[in-house]
Scaffold this motif. Structure first.
Motif, PDB file in Angstrom:
ATOM      1  N   LYS A   1       0.833  -1.198   0.000  1.00  0.00           N
ATOM      2  CA  LYS A   1       0.000   0.000   0.000  1.00  0.00           C
ATOM      3  C   LYS A   1       0.872   1.254   0.000  1.00  0.00           C
ATOM      4  CE  LYS A   1      -3.643   2.263   2.582  1.00  0.00           C
ATOM      5  NZ  LYS A   1      -4.511   2.237   3.744  1.00  0.00           N
ATOM      6  N   ILE A   2       0.481   2.245  -0.806  1.00  0.00           N
ATOM      7  CA  ILE A   2       1.142   3.550  -0.798  1.00  0.00           C
ATOM      8  C   ILE A   2       0.459   4.397   0.269  1.00  0.00           C
ATOM      9  CG2 ILE A   2       1.556   5.683  -2.067  1.00  0.00           C
ATOM     10  CD1 ILE A   2       1.731   4.025  -4.616  1.00  0.00           C
ATOM     11  N   LEU A   3       1.256   4.951   1.177  1.00  0.00           N
ATOM     12  CA  LEU A   3       0.736   5.800   2.232  1.00  0.00           C
ATOM     13  C   LEU A   3       0.886   7.259   1.833  1.00  0.00           C
ATOM     14  CD1 LEU A   3       2.440   3.985   5.233  1.00  0.00           C
ATOM     15  CD2 LEU A   3       0.089   3.685   4.420  1.00  0.00           C
ATOM     16  N   ASN A   4      -0.149   8.054   2.022  1.00  0.00           N
ATOM     17  CA  ASN A   4      -0.092   9.501   1.793  1.00  0.00           C
ATOM     18  C   ASN A   4       0.104  10.167   3.143  1.00  0.00           C
ATOM     19  OD1 ASN A   4      -0.608   9.733  -1.110  1.00  0.00           O
ATOM     20  ND2 ASN A   4      -2.525   8.733  -0.582  1.00  0.00           N
ATOM     21  N   VAL A   5       1.221  10.867   3.288  1.00  0.00           N
ATOM     22  CA  VAL A   5       1.603  11.431   4.583  1.00  0.00           C
ATOM     23  C   VAL A   5       2.049  12.882   4.418  1.00  0.00           C
ATOM     24  CG1 VAL A   5       2.348   9.178   5.465  1.00  0.00           C
ATOM     25  CG2 VAL A   5       4.016  10.681   4.365  1.00  0.00           C
ATOM     26  N   GLU A   6       2.276  13.519   5.559  1.00  0.00           N
ATOM     27  CA  GLU A   6       2.930  14.820   5.583  1.00  0.00           C
ATOM     28  C   GLU A   6       4.416  14.560   5.821  1.00  0.00           C
ATOM     29  OE1 GLU A   6      -0.217  17.878   7.487  1.00  0.00           O
ATOM     30  OE2 GLU A   6       0.605  16.393   8.867  1.00  0.00           O
ATOM     31  N   ALA A   7       5.254  15.285   5.111  1.00  0.00           N
ATOM     32  CA  ALA A   7       6.698  15.128   5.265  1.00  0.00           C
ATOM     33  C   ALA A   7       7.318  16.503   5.478  1.00  0.00           C
ATOM     34  CB  ALA A   7       7.298  14.472   4.024  1.00  0.00           C
TER      35      ALA A   7
ATOM     36  N   ARG B   1       4.638  12.501   9.136  1.00  0.00           N
ATOM     37  CA  ARG B   1       3.574  12.502  10.131  1.00  0.00           C
ATOM     38  C   ARG B   1       2.406  11.712   9.574  1.00  0.00           C
ATOM     39  NH1 ARG B   1       2.340  18.159  12.675  1.00  0.00           N
ATOM     40  NH2 ARG B   1       1.641  18.611  10.571  1.00  0.00           N
ATOM     41  N   MET B   2       2.020  10.677  10.331  1.00  0.00           N
ATOM     42  CA  MET B   2       0.899   9.811   9.960  1.00  0.00           C
ATOM     43  C   MET B   2      -0.046   9.743  11.151  1.00  0.00           C
ATOM     44  SD  MET B   2       2.884   6.642   8.128  1.00  0.00           S
ATOM     45  CE  MET B   2       4.097   6.386   9.419  1.00  0.00           C
ATOM     46  N   ASP B   3      -1.316   9.937  10.885  1.00  0.00           N
ATOM     47  CA  ASP B   3      -2.319   9.858  11.948  1.00  0.00           C
ATOM     48  C   ASP B   3      -1.947  10.723  13.145  1.00  0.00           C
ATOM     49  OD1 ASP B   3      -3.810   8.013  10.406  1.00  0.00           O
ATOM     50  OD2 ASP B   3      -2.581   6.363  11.162  1.00  0.00           O
ATOM     51  N   GLY B   4      -1.386  11.899  12.880  1.00  0.00           N
ATOM     52  CA  GLY B   4      -1.054  12.843  13.943  1.00  0.00           C
ATOM     53  C   GLY B   4       0.229  12.562  14.698  1.00  0.00           C
TER      54      GLY B   4
ATOM     55  N   LYS C   1       3.358  17.164   1.155  1.00  0.00           N
ATOM     56  CA  LYS C   1       2.684  15.875   1.054  1.00  0.00           C
ATOM     57  C   LYS C   1       3.637  14.923   0.350  1.00  0.00           C
ATOM     58  CE  LYS C   1      -1.329  17.284   2.617  1.00  0.00           C
ATOM     59  NZ  LYS C   1      -1.849  16.878   3.886  1.00  0.00           N
ATOM     60  N   ALA C   2       3.582  13.651   0.720  1.00  0.00           N
ATOM     61  CA  ALA C   2       4.446  12.652   0.106  1.00  0.00           C
ATOM     62  C   ALA C   2       3.730  11.312   0.042  1.00  0.00           C
ATOM     63  CB  ALA C   2       5.752  12.498   0.889  1.00  0.00           C
ATOM     64  N   GLU C   3       4.128  10.521  -0.943  1.00  0.00           N
ATOM     65  CA  GLU C   3       3.695   9.130  -1.045  1.00  0.00           C
ATOM     66  C   GLU C   3       4.876   8.288  -0.603  1.00  0.00           C
ATOM     67  OE1 GLU C   3       2.716   8.564  -5.152  1.00  0.00           O
ATOM     68  OE2 GLU C   3       0.715   9.409  -4.911  1.00  0.00           O
TER      69      GLU C   3
ATOM     70  N   ALA D   1       9.366   0.566  12.373  1.00  0.00           N
ATOM     71  CA  ALA D   1      10.143  -0.356  13.198  1.00  0.00           C
ATOM     72  C   ALA D   1      10.856   0.457  14.270  1.00  0.00           C
ATOM     73  CB  ALA D   1      11.154  -1.121  12.348  1.00  0.00           C
ATOM     74  N   THR D   2      10.689   0.074  15.494  1.00  0.00           N
ATOM     75  CA  THR D   2      11.289   0.736  16.652  1.00  0.00           C
ATOM     76  C   THR D   2      11.070   2.253  16.643  1.00  0.00           C
ATOM     77  OG1 THR D   2      13.483   0.897  15.622  1.00  0.00           O
ATOM     78  CG2 THR D   2      13.036  -1.075  16.937  1.00  0.00           C
ATOM     79  N   GLY D   3       9.851   2.661  16.312  1.00  0.00           N
ATOM     80  CA  GLY D   3       9.507   4.076  16.345  1.00  0.00           C
ATOM     81  C   GLY D   3      10.047   4.904  15.206  1.00  0.00           C
ATOM     82  N   ARG D   4      10.581   4.262  14.182  1.00  0.00           N
ATOM     83  CA  ARG D   4      11.131   4.961  13.015  1.00  0.00           C
ATOM     84  C   ARG D   4      10.475   4.394  11.765  1.00  0.00           C
ATOM     85  NH1 ARG D   4      15.940   7.638  14.561  1.00  0.00           N
ATOM     86  NH2 ARG D   4      16.637   7.814  12.426  1.00  0.00           N
ATOM     87  N   PHE D   5      10.370   5.229  10.712  1.00  0.00           N
ATOM     88  CA  PHE D   5       9.824   4.746   9.452  1.00  0.00           C
ATOM     89  C   PHE D   5      10.971   4.377   8.531  1.00  0.00           C
ATOM     90  CE2 PHE D   5       8.097   4.899   5.204  1.00  0.00           C
ATOM     91  CZ  PHE D   5       6.940   4.166   5.371  1.00  0.00           C
ATOM     92  N   LYS D   6      11.043   3.119   8.151  1.00  0.00           N
ATOM     93  CA  LYS D   6      12.080   2.610   7.247  1.00  0.00           C
ATOM     94  C   LYS D   6      11.524   2.691   5.832  1.00  0.00           C
ATOM     95  CE  LYS D   6      14.235   1.134  10.976  1.00  0.00           C
ATOM     96  NZ  LYS D   6      15.384   1.735  11.545  1.00  0.00           N
TER      97      LYS D   6
END
Length: 123
Positions: free
Chosen positions: A30-36, A56-59, A87-89, A95-100
């Protein structure tokens, strides 16, 4: 000769250990749409040294591994991550509080103010 082989093996192992950022998304994920943005400048995150890329995802904001601020233009430019929230895709995993990140695409900046039109002479 042994030193060259050992160095080559270490280089290969280090390269394989790093997640490779793909230029195209994985069609099975899945492609996630987030704030970067810069976590320090715009998300109020602590724990990083200087400026650093975050999403930032879900606040909730997360540090990003696999890509950085400078990989996406001048972070201190008028549309850079230290100046605005973009905005970014993305694809990857938490993992361990970080986005890989395995895929990261910054979307075009949406301007909220109208573009100033230049005066043209009347003929």
């Amino acid at each position: 000769m042994k030193a060259v082989l050992i160095f080559g093996f270490i280089l290969l192992a280090a390269t394989a250990a790093n997640a490779q950022l793909k230029s195209t998304p994985d069609s099975n994920k899945k492609i996630l749409n987030v704030e970067a943005s810069c976590g320090a400048c715009n998300f109020g995150m602590k724990g990083g040294k200087g400026c650093f890329l975050a999403v930032r995802m879900d606040g909730k904001a997360y540090f990003v591994d696999g890509t950085g601020l400078d990989d996406h233009g001048d972070p201190h430019g008028s549309d850079g991550f230290c100046e605005v929230i973009r905005k970014a895709e993305i694809q990857g995993e938490l993992a361990t509080g970080r986005f890989k990140a395995t895929y990261f695409k910054v979307l075009p900046l949406q301007r909220t103010e109208p573009v100033k039109q230049q005066n043209s002479p009347l003929w």
